[in-house]
Design an enzyme around this catalytic site. Structure first.
Site, short mmCIF file in Angstrom:
data_model
loop_
_atom_site.label_atom_id
_atom_site.label_comp_id
_atom_site.label_asym_id
_atom_site.label_seq_id
_atom_site.Cartn_x
_atom_site.Cartn_y
_atom_site.Cartn_z
N CYS A 125 0.83 -1.14 0.18
CA CYS A 125 0.04 0.10 -0.08
C CYS A 125 0.80 1.22 0.09
O CYS A 125 2.12 1.01 -0.46
CB CYS A 125 -0.95 0.10 1.23
SG CYS A 125 -2.32 1.20 0.74
N ASP A 194 -4.14 1.17 9.61
CA ASP A 194 -5.32 2.23 9.73
C ASP A 194 -5.90 2.13 11.12
O ASP A 194 -6.63 2.99 11.64
CB ASP A 194 -6.29 1.48 8.82
CG ASP A 194 -5.98 2.10 7.20
OD1 ASP A 194 -5.18 1.17 6.51
OD2 ASP A 194 -6.31 3.39 6.91
#
Ligand code: RUB
Length: 318
Positions: A125, A194
């Site tokens: 990511c 996250d």
């Protein structure tokens, strides 16, 4: 206006990545407060809570978002006037933003020390803090080469590969499914987060847990770099981190799916890596084993069970 625009840009992923989302929300609250023509304290409070709701509902998974919003709006509750509340809120927003930038620098420094000399690293990511750590380690001569995955379906790996390449790091760009194939060449995997649960599990971009599993199998250390405001106090109350499922059209064109009536396209944006596959979580408070997640929540997020049980969802939701 700024508020709705920021909310739209977070929703459409023009602003993305947990840290950037959190800072954008803090900035939007600050600018909204500054522009608000309101002299009544109660009206000011209500409007700011409404603004907080709009922002927190944009994306469900990154805990940085509600944590940032809570940090920015919670202190104004002790104010005696709208003016005082506005000043307090704007100062809190600036404090959050500046602490967030400092945290990235500190994590990059601590994380870079944890990367062995002459390492080949892999990342998944696009994490601001993981990239900052890789670049810092490169500047110290600790990184030889990097691998960045593509990150289907939104291809955040392009941003990462470019950032690593622009920093001068020889970078290999690979499809997600090649991660295990190349794991034998990797010395350390670094990702962002996250959310981190009280049990030390890490929620990050879909595919992270497969890479962690492959790293575990190959005995490659798996490092997570994350600011403390991505730890999730609600998980101590039994809450689960909601996993955002995005539109199927991101994975397969609607024209193609239209011809396959019995096929359902699934598009979860995040997954959960169990603490057992995480070797170290590098935060601005230090590099900790995942089992110490509770301590971060207690000491850095003001965890007081009685207060949080009442207020965990910011009180505009009551
Ligand atoms: C981004 C993503 C990132 C984390 C950490 O997902 O999963 O790895 O948010 O990033 P998306 P950072 O692109 O869907 O927002 O370290 O920048 O906070």
């Amino acid at each position: 206006m700024v508020l709705e625009d920021t909310a739209r840009r977070i929703r459409t992923m023009e602003i993305r990545g947990a840290g950037r989302i959190a800072r954008a929300a803090a900035e939007a609250l600050r600018d909204h407060a500054a522009a608000l023509q309101c002299t009544n304290l109660e009206e000011f409070r209500q409007e700011m809570h409404r603004a907080a709701t709009i922002l927190t509902e944009t994306r469900p998974t990154a805990v940085s978002l509600p944590n940032a919003v809570r940090f920015v709006i919670s202190r104004m509750d002790a104010s005696d006037s709208a003016e005082e509340a506005r000043t307090t809120l704007m100062e809190s927003a600036d404090e959050f933003i500046s602490r967030s930038h400092q945290a990235v620098d500190m994590i990059a420094e601590y994380g870079s020390r944890a990367i062995p000399e002459d390492s080949v690293i892999m990342t998944h990511c696009n994490s601001e803090v993981a990239v900052a750590t890789a670049v810092k380690a490169w500047e110290k001569g600790r990184v030889r080469e990097a691998f960045a995955t593509e990150v289907r379906p939104r291809n955040q790996g392009y941003i990462t590969a470019k950032a690593l390449g622009d920093a001068g790091i020889p970078t290999n760009f690979i499809v997600d499914s090649a991660a295990r194939y190349f794991m034998r060449d990797i010395d350390v995997v670094i990702t962002g987060a996250d959310a981190v649960t009280g049990a030390g599990a890490v929620v990050n971009k879909i595919g992270t847990s497969q890479i962690a599993l492959a790293a575990h199998e190959a005995r490659v250390p798996f490092l997570v770099t994350t600011e403390t405001y991505k730890f999730a106090p609600g998980t101590l109350l039994g809450d689960r981190i909601p996993i955002e499922e995005r539109p199927p059209g991101e994975v397969m064109g609607d024209d193609i799916t239209a011809g396959m009536p019995n096929v359902r396209v699934r598009n979860p944006a995040f997954d959960v890596t169990p603490a057992a596959y995480v070797d170290m979580i590098v935060t601005e408070a230090g590099a900790i084993p995942p089992g110490m997640a509770y301590v971060i929540i207690r000491d850095y997020l003001g965890w007081k069970p009685d207060v949080w049980q009442k207020n965990f969802l910011i009180d505009h939701k009551e």
